[in-house]
Design a protein around this motif. Structure first.
Motif, PDB file in Angstrom:
ATOM      1  N   GLN A   1     -15.256  10.726   8.514  1.00 48.39           N
ATOM      2  CA  GLN A   1     -14.264  10.504   7.519  1.00 48.39           C
ATOM      3  C   GLN A   1     -14.489  11.659   6.329  1.00 48.39           C
ATOM      4  OE1 GLN A   1     -15.072   6.000   7.190  1.00 48.39           O
ATOM      5  NE2 GLN A   1     -13.152   6.465   6.036  1.00 48.39           N
ATOM      6  N   SER A   2     -13.360  12.302   5.936  1.00 49.96           N
ATOM      7  CA  SER A   2     -13.621  13.309   4.788  1.00 49.96           C
ATOM      8  C   SER A   2     -12.235  13.113   4.172  1.00 49.96           C
ATOM      9  CB  SER A   2     -13.846  14.627   5.736  1.00 49.96           C
ATOM     10  OG  SER A   2     -12.531  14.868   6.258  1.00 49.96           O
ATOM     11  N   PRO A   3     -11.959  14.039   3.166  1.00 48.75           N
ATOM     12  CA  PRO A   3     -10.627  14.072   2.603  1.00 48.75           C
ATOM     13  C   PRO A   3      -9.592  14.387   3.281  1.00 48.75           C
ATOM     14  CG  PRO A   3     -12.100  14.886   0.997  1.00 48.75           C
ATOM     15  CD  PRO A   3     -13.004  14.603   2.479  1.00 48.75           C
ATOM     16  N   GLU A   4      -9.879  15.108   4.510  1.00 46.24           N
ATOM     17  CA  GLU A   4      -8.957  15.338   5.635  1.00 46.24           C
ATOM     18  C   GLU A   4      -8.463  14.373   6.379  1.00 46.24           C
ATOM     19  OE1 GLU A   4      -7.807  18.938   6.472  1.00 46.24           O
ATOM     20  OE2 GLU A   4      -8.636  18.986   4.306  1.00 46.24           O
TER      21      GLU A   4
ATOM     22  N   ILE B   1       1.037  -1.118  -0.122  1.00 48.79           N
ATOM     23  CA  ILE B   1       0.018  -0.009  -0.060  1.00 48.79           C
ATOM     24  C   ILE B   1       0.814   1.343   0.142  1.00 48.79           C
ATOM     25  CG2 ILE B   1      -2.042  -1.050   0.938  1.00 48.79           C
ATOM     26  CD1 ILE B   1      -1.453   0.098   3.800  1.00 48.79           C
ATOM     27  N   ASP B   2       0.218   2.266  -0.360  1.00 47.27           N
ATOM     28  CA  ASP B   2       0.885   3.676  -0.478  1.00 47.27           C
ATOM     29  C   ASP B   2       0.280   4.465   0.409  1.00 47.27           C
ATOM     30  OD1 ASP B   2       2.045   6.030  -1.241  1.00 47.27           O
ATOM     31  OD2 ASP B   2       1.525   6.047  -3.333  1.00 47.27           O
ATOM     32  N   LEU B   3       1.001   4.914   1.544  1.00 51.37           N
ATOM     33  CA  LEU B   3       0.235   5.922   2.448  1.00 51.37           C
ATOM     34  C   LEU B   3       0.896   7.312   2.362  1.00 51.37           C
ATOM     35  CD1 LEU B   3       0.460   3.738   5.712  1.00 51.37           C
ATOM     36  CD2 LEU B   3      -1.486   3.910   4.073  1.00 51.37           C
ATOM     37  N   ARG B   4       1.431   7.543   1.367  1.00 47.30           N
ATOM     38  CA  ARG B   4       1.975   8.945   1.099  1.00 47.30           C
ATOM     39  C   ARG B   4       1.400   9.593   0.088  1.00 47.30           C
ATOM     40  NH1 ARG B   4       4.577  11.249   5.117  1.00 47.30           N
ATOM     41  NH2 ARG B   4       5.249   9.490   6.139  1.00 47.30           N
ATOM     42  N   SER B   5       1.083   9.073  -1.061  1.00 51.65           N
ATOM     43  CA  SER B   5       0.454   9.823  -2.443  1.00 51.65           C
ATOM     44  C   SER B   5      -1.041  10.455  -2.108  1.00 51.65           C
ATOM     45  CB  SER B   5       0.460   9.070  -3.685  1.00 51.65           C
ATOM     46  OG  SER B   5       1.913   8.444  -3.854  1.00 51.65           O
ATOM     47  N   TYR B   6      -1.681   9.767  -1.460  1.00 49.79           N
ATOM     48  CA  TYR B   6      -3.160  10.124  -1.225  1.00 49.79           C
ATOM     49  C   TYR B   6      -3.582  10.359   0.102  1.00 49.79           C
ATOM     50  CZ  TYR B   6      -2.190   6.884  -5.138  1.00 49.79           C
ATOM     51  OH  TYR B   6      -1.926   6.388  -6.402  1.00 49.79           O
ATOM     52  N   ARG B   7      -2.670  10.998   1.147  1.00 46.96           N
ATOM     53  CA  ARG B   7      -3.214  11.297   2.323  1.00 46.96           C
ATOM     54  C   ARG B   7      -3.666  12.640   2.448  1.00 46.96           C
ATOM     55  NH1 ARG B   7       1.619  11.546   6.582  1.00 46.96           N
ATOM     56  NH2 ARG B   7       1.742   9.330   6.247  1.00 46.96           N
ATOM     57  N   GLY B   8      -4.488  12.972   3.546  1.00 44.69           N
ATOM     58  CA  GLY B   8      -4.826  14.331   3.638  1.00 44.69           C
ATOM     59  C   GLY B   8      -3.699  15.008   4.447  1.00 44.69           C
ATOM     60  N   PRO B   9      -3.770  16.129   4.892  1.00 39.44           N
ATOM     61  CA  PRO B   9      -2.626  16.891   5.765  1.00 39.44           C
ATOM     62  C   PRO B   9      -2.331  16.157   7.224  1.00 39.44           C
ATOM     63  CG  PRO B   9      -4.501  18.472   5.314  1.00 39.44           C
ATOM     64  CD  PRO B   9      -4.874  17.145   4.666  1.00 39.44           C
TER      65      PRO B   9
END
Length: 529
Positions: free
Chosen positions: A342-345, A325-333
């Motif tokens: 839950q939200s984009p944040e 998995i990739d926990l960098r490219s799609y994370r919120g701030p």
């Protein structure tokens, strides 16, 4: 006896080391990508020398169907690959990768499918110059292919290479843990992230607490933080100067993911840096350059590299399926991570990746499902005085990014997906964690194990604080409490994990080894039927 392969590598690497060490500017600085994807020069070079193979060969993304072979030249060239079941290369299969051009820093790769059935295969890599009649000296190595439905698999995992100022020290023997893993002869190796430390410049000497002096090889790229594409590339080239790394790469297929230090510590895509070392402050800009360099230098299947998708899965018949998995490219701030909805944040994997992982786990027919995460689940990893870097945010109910993890864990329970095990690195020590609903604040999940390992060659830290949201319990850790931060590789607190799965017994054996190649942990897991 010294092999021909090692003699070639050392001779080529001596030339390359001299170039790097003196700040040599190679041919790549004189080229542009032409309209047709071919390089062209404003001042034509009259005579191109014989191509070199300065960074050796890397094997990667192995499955029972084939694997990826990566290499690089020092000039525009075509990579030619031969694979045979005999050292004389009779009846060899032949592959071409296409062109190694300036736009990709003269790196290239080929995905090799339909390998001959054999316990051991031989490969030979040659570069043919696009501007002369010269070809490189051949680089030869071996491949151990996997059966279509293997009855046993053994792989190693770890992360964190050349961090916190601990670089290539010839007096120490270089990055020795790579040699230790090579001697274990696993079927493949999972690098769980922090393949480089682009934000960690090196100094030539570090004085230790006891007065000893750690001595680093230092290159131009490792003398400052990486900002330009070429500086990010130079960080990968730095690791490839190490003889242990080159030998390892040429023999053990790697399956690689990234974390933060491939770009900047604790980064997220929306971030603007407040760091005087950087002239470029936008992480959107820096991470784009960093990702390009990562995809150029990691031995990733060209299909995934072309799509710029780091999360992916690998099936090994009915025995094992591996999910990166990739926990960098799609994370919120990064934030205090205490949101209640839950939200984009609160994104960590992001919706698209999360749904892919849920579908893939549900569809898997493998006995064991291993998820390789670039960050641990239940360890608190702060980002400054109030923000959080990882899933965890401290004791209490699921909040913030934990909501995404809770959704995944509940899905695994509801779909009765059995034998899910997590592996990770990032925190620079080794541990075994058991997650139990009976001890958790959020209880809608099946018990599972998480195994942490690393660093491969970086500073040792920890142990981190556990967050009780998902009920983790430390069953073993590889360092003592109260260990002073940033221990050097001389202290022996470097680690790699090893997992073996067996179709006949249905069991998984997990081991951990330290920087002295000593087995320091082992346990056996029974498969749930």
């Amino acid at each position: 006896m010294e092999s021909k392969n090692n003699r070639i590598n050392r001779r080529q690497m001596l030339k390359t080391s001299l170039m790097v060490g003196t700040g040599f500017v190679g041919a790549s600085s004189l080229w542009d990508e032409g309209a047709l994807g071919m390089p062209k020069r404003s001042t034509f070079r009259q005579s191109w020398g014989r191509p070199l193979v300065p960074w050796g060969v890397q094997l990667g993304d192995i499955t029972p169907h084939g694997l990826t072979l990566w290499s690089a030249s020092d000039q525009p060239a075509e990579m030619l690959v031969e694979v045979a079941d005999n050292i004389a290369f009779q009846r060899a299969m032949r592959f071409s990768s296409g062109m190694a051009l300036d736009a990709q820093d003269y790196t290239t790769r080929v995905n090799i499918q339909g390998l001959p059935s054999a316990d051991l295969l031989h490969y030979r890599v040659t570069f043919r110059s696009l501007h002369s009649a010269f070809t490189s000296e051949p680089f030869e190595g071996t491949i151990r292919p996997l059966a279509a439905n293997p009855s046993r698999l053994r792989f190693c995992f770890s992360g964190d290479t050349a961090g916190q100022g601990w670089g290539i020290n010839p007096e120490f023997g270089g990055m020795r843990l790579y040699d230790a893993i090579l001697r274990r002869q696993p079927d493949f190796f999972v690098h769980c992230g922090d393949c480089i430390y682009a934000d960690g410049p090196m100094t030539s000497e570090v004085v230790l607490d006891d007065g000893r002096v750690w001595k680093n090889v230092v290159t131009e790229a490792k003398s400052k933080v990486a900002e330009s594409l070429q500086e990010y590339r130079g960080n990968y080239q730095y690791n490839l100067l190490d003889e242990n790394v080159r030998k390892f790469n040429a023999q053990i297929p790697q399956i690689v993911q990234w974390d933060d230090h491939e770009t900047v510590n604790n980064w997220y895509p929306q971030e603007l840096l407040d760091d005087s070392r950087y002239t470029e402050k936008s992480l959107a800009v820096l991470s784009s350059r960093a990702q390009q360099a990562f995809l150029e230098y990691a031995p990733i299947n060209p299909l995934w590299a072309g799509q710029k998708q780091i999360y992916r899965s690998f099936s090994y018949g009915s025995l094992l399926e591996l999910f990166l998995i990739d926990l960098r490219s799609y994370r919120g701030p990064n934030s205090p991570n205490r949101q209640t909805n839950q939200s984009p944040e609160t994104d960590f994997m992001g919706l698209t990746q999360l749904e892919w992982l849920k579908r893939s786990l549900a569809a898997s027919q493998a006995t064991w499902k291993v998820i390789s995460s670039d960050m641990p689940l239940g360890l608190v990893v702060p980002d400054g005085p109030s923000d959080q870097e990882g899933w965890a945010n401290g004791d209490g109910p699921a909040m913030g990014r934990e909501l995404e993890l809770a959704e995944l864990l509940q899905f695994i329970m509801e779909q009765n997906i059995r034998n899910v095990v997590w592996i990770t690195a990032d925190v620079h020590y080794a541990a075994a964690h058991h997650y139990q609903p009976a001890k958790a604040q959020f209880k809608n999940f099946k018990p599972f194990w998480e195994f942490v390992s690393g660093p491969l060659h970086a500073g040792t830290f920890g142990p981190n604080t556990l967050d009780n949201t998902f009920g983790p319990e430390v069953k073993w850790k590889g360092i003592p409490d109260g260990l002073k931060a940033n221990r050097s590789p001389l202290d022996g607190y470097q680690f790699f994990g090893e997992i073996e799965v067996n179709a006949e017994t249905g069991k998984m054996m997990v081991k951990q080894f330290n920087g002295r190649s000593e087995e320091v942990f082992s346990m056996e897991l029974e498969a749930e039927q």
